[in-house]
Design an enzyme around this catalytic site. Structure first.
Site, mmCIF file in Angstrom:
data_model
loop_
_atom_site.group_PDB
_atom_site.id
_atom_site.type_symbol
_atom_site.label_atom_id
_atom_site.label_comp_id
_atom_site.label_asym_id
_atom_site.label_seq_id
_atom_site.Cartn_x
_atom_site.Cartn_y
_atom_site.Cartn_z
ATOM 1 N N ALA A 83 -5.472 5.112 -0.297
ATOM 2 C CA ALA A 83 -5.334 5.320 1.145
ATOM 3 C C ALA A 83 -3.871 5.223 1.549
ATOM 4 O O ALA A 83 -3.078 4.513 0.922
ATOM 5 C CB ALA A 83 -6.144 4.275 1.894
ATOM 6 N N ASP A 86 -11.604 -5.463 -4.795
ATOM 7 C CA ASP A 86 -11.860 -4.702 -6.015
ATOM 8 C C ASP A 86 -12.248 -5.696 -7.095
ATOM 9 O O ASP A 86 -11.596 -6.744 -7.236
ATOM 10 C CB ASP A 86 -10.620 -3.931 -6.453
ATOM 11 C CG ASP A 86 -10.285 -2.774 -5.531
ATOM 12 O OD1 ASP A 86 -11.146 -2.410 -4.705
ATOM 13 O OD2 ASP A 86 -9.161 -2.244 -5.636
ATOM 14 N N GLN A 97 0.824 -1.204 0.000
ATOM 15 C CA GLN A 97 0.000 0.000 0.000
ATOM 16 C C GLN A 97 0.861 1.258 0.000
ATOM 17 O O GLN A 97 0.540 2.250 -0.666
ATOM 18 C CB GLN A 97 -0.941 0.001 1.212
ATOM 19 C CG GLN A 97 -1.984 1.099 1.187
ATOM 20 C CD GLN A 97 -2.989 0.925 0.063
ATOM 21 O OE1 GLN A 97 -3.306 -0.202 -0.312
ATOM 22 N NE2 GLN A 97 -3.488 2.025 -0.472
ATOM 23 N N SER A 105 -5.794 1.819 4.765
ATOM 24 C CA SER A 105 -6.471 1.295 3.593
ATOM 25 C C SER A 105 -7.324 0.094 3.971
ATOM 26 O O SER A 105 -6.891 -0.770 4.737
ATOM 27 C CB SER A 105 -5.450 0.852 2.535
ATOM 28 O OG SER A 105 -6.075 0.082 1.523
ATOM 29 N N HIS A 142 -7.887 -2.270 2.107
ATOM 30 C CA HIS A 142 -7.211 -3.451 1.570
ATOM 31 C C HIS A 142 -6.244 -4.053 2.587
ATOM 32 O O HIS A 142 -5.929 -5.244 2.518
ATOM 33 C CB HIS A 142 -6.481 -3.098 0.273
ATOM 34 C CG HIS A 142 -7.401 -2.932 -0.892
ATOM 35 N ND1 HIS A 142 -8.066 -3.981 -1.474
ATOM 36 C CD2 HIS A 142 -7.783 -1.815 -1.567
ATOM 37 C CE1 HIS A 142 -8.811 -3.533 -2.478
ATOM 38 N NE2 HIS A 142 -8.666 -2.221 -2.551
ATOM 39 N N GLU A 171 -15.570 5.052 -6.422
ATOM 40 C CA GLU A 171 -14.941 3.811 -6.867
ATOM 41 C C GLU A 171 -16.026 2.756 -7.067
ATOM 42 O O GLU A 171 -16.490 2.136 -6.106
ATOM 43 C CB GLU A 171 -13.898 3.328 -5.867
ATOM 44 C CG GLU A 171 -12.711 4.275 -5.723
ATOM 45 C CD GLU A 171 -11.587 3.693 -4.884
ATOM 46 O OE1 GLU A 171 -11.703 2.532 -4.441
ATOM 47 O OE2 GLU A 171 -10.587 4.420 -4.666
ATOM 48 N N TRP A 220 -15.795 -0.046 -8.296
ATOM 49 C CA TRP A 220 -15.223 -1.399 -8.236
ATOM 50 C C TRP A 220 -14.894 -1.876 -6.824
ATOM 51 O O TRP A 220 -14.611 -3.051 -6.619
ATOM 52 C CB TRP A 220 -13.943 -1.428 -9.072
ATOM 53 C CG TRP A 220 -12.919 -0.429 -8.593
ATOM 54 C CD1 TRP A 220 -11.958 -0.607 -7.645
ATOM 55 C CD2 TRP A 220 -12.784 0.936 -9.033
ATOM 56 N NE1 TRP A 220 -11.223 0.542 -7.458
ATOM 57 C CE2 TRP A 220 -11.705 1.501 -8.305
ATOM 58 C CE3 TRP A 220 -13.442 1.716 -9.987
ATOM 59 C CZ2 TRP A 220 -11.294 2.818 -8.494
ATOM 60 C CZ3 TRP A 220 -13.030 3.026 -10.166
ATOM 61 C CH2 TRP A 220 -11.966 3.572 -9.434
ATOM 62 N N HIS A 221 -14.918 -0.976 -5.846
ATOM 63 C CA HIS A 221 -14.436 -1.299 -4.493
ATOM 64 C C HIS A 221 -15.593 -1.700 -3.582
ATOM 65 O O HIS A 221 -16.458 -0.881 -3.260
ATOM 66 C CB HIS A 221 -13.699 -0.092 -3.912
ATOM 67 C CG HIS A 221 -13.088 -0.335 -2.565
ATOM 68 N ND1 HIS A 221 -11.731 -0.486 -2.379
ATOM 69 C CD2 HIS A 221 -13.640 -0.463 -1.333
ATOM 70 C CE1 HIS A 221 -11.476 -0.678 -1.094
ATOM 71 N NE2 HIS A 221 -12.637 -0.671 -0.437
#
Length: 307
Positions: free
Chosen positions: A215, A229, A194, A220, A222, A275, A277-278
């Site tokens: 982020a 995603d 990240q 983040s 993630h 976003e 896709w997130h």
């Protein structure tokens, strides 16, 4: 004899009249006491609980309304008073509870407990240094392929936490029946991964751009292993909202525990750009509540009682 009888009757009437007068005096006195003491003293005692709110700058009427809100957090009273962008007190409370009164990264709360999959990680809530989920599982299906799929995460295998993995597989299988082939292009990211993403975009596009779409490490989603995603049917991930099938994804994600984390109309709340896709896993119950109320995860927490 007739005169004596009449005199007795008059005395009796006077006696009854006297009793009535005494009773009226008693009732009148009781009423005056009630007016003087009950109607004046009691409200003063009851309104003492609003003193702190009034002292912060609110009127007594505003104090009563504020205290009546189920998501009023006394610890943020001074912040409610200082924030003036909202049109209503109810809106003010929600926005302050979502930290919309603060500049990004102005203060950071460290998340210590990862057992509740709904926990916040954003520009105000961060994971501990060195955090790695202990239940990561590699995706061997419904994942992008390096060198074939656009913007596939540069890792050996995309990983998600076990509970998220199980829910994601069910979501993808349901989508397949609608001729929608969902593929994960990113899942868990390490702190170092990240950091590399953020540093690169800050260097190429500037810090403001990097903070809008990437982020900072430790902050983040993630890094949690709870976010994924996606793309579908081979489309570029950042264009999927333009294709048939995306509407089904949005309308059914919550049934499997996922929410669109950064909606287009909530940029001011999430502090991130749109976003499509997130997606973030929060469990079916919370995802459904967020979906039905058109909330973000910040608003879900902002609507709750103070912890």
């Amino acid at each position: 004899m007739a005169k004596r009888k009449k005199r007795k009757i008059n005395v009796f009437r006077l006696f009854i009249l006297g009793l009535i007068c005494v009773l009226l005096i008693f009732l009148l006195g009781f009423g005056i006491k009630k007016i003087l003491f009950s109607s004046k003293e009691t409200p003063i005692i009851k309104e003492e609980k609003y003193d702190e709110i009034v002292q912060a700058g609110f009127t007594i009427e505003e104090a009563k309304e504020l205290a009546s809100l189920s998501n009023y957090w006394p610890s943020r009273l001074e912040r409610y008073a200082a924030y003036t962008k909202a049109d209503t007190l109810e809106q003010r409370v929600m926005e302050v509870n979502c930290d919309m009164d603060l500049e990004p990264y102005a203060q950071t709360t460290i998340v210590e407990d990862d057992t509740d999959v709904t926990y916040l990680v954003n520009k105000f809530y961060a994971l501990p240094d060195g955090y790695v989920p202990d239940d990561l599982v590699g995706l061997d299906v419904f994942a992008c392929v390096q060198g074939q799929d656009y913007s596939c995460q540069d890792v050996d295998v995309i990983q998600l936490r076990k509970e998220v993995y199980d829910a994601y597989i069910k979501w993808c299988k349901a989508a397949e029946k609608e001729n929608i082939e969902i593929r994960a292009i990113a899942g868990y990211r390490s702190y170092e991964y990240q950091k590399g993403l953020w540093d690169y975009n800050a260097q190429i596009h500037g810090q403001e751009y990097a903070d809008s779409y990437y982020a900072r490490p430790g902050q983040s989603e993630h890094n949690t292993g709870l976010a994924v995603d996606i793309t579908f049917n081979g489309y570029n991930f950042n264009e999927i909202e333009n294709y048939d099938g995306y509407e089904w994804i949005l309308e059914n994600a919550h049934k499997y525990g996922f929410i669109l984390r950064y909606p287009e109309d909530k940029v001011d709340v999430t502090r991130y750009g749109y976003e499509s896709w997130h997606f973030r896993y929060v469990g079916k119950d919370v995802a459904t509540k967020i979906y039905e109320n058109n909330w973000t995860l910040e608003e879900y927490y902002g609507a709750k009682e103070e912890a």
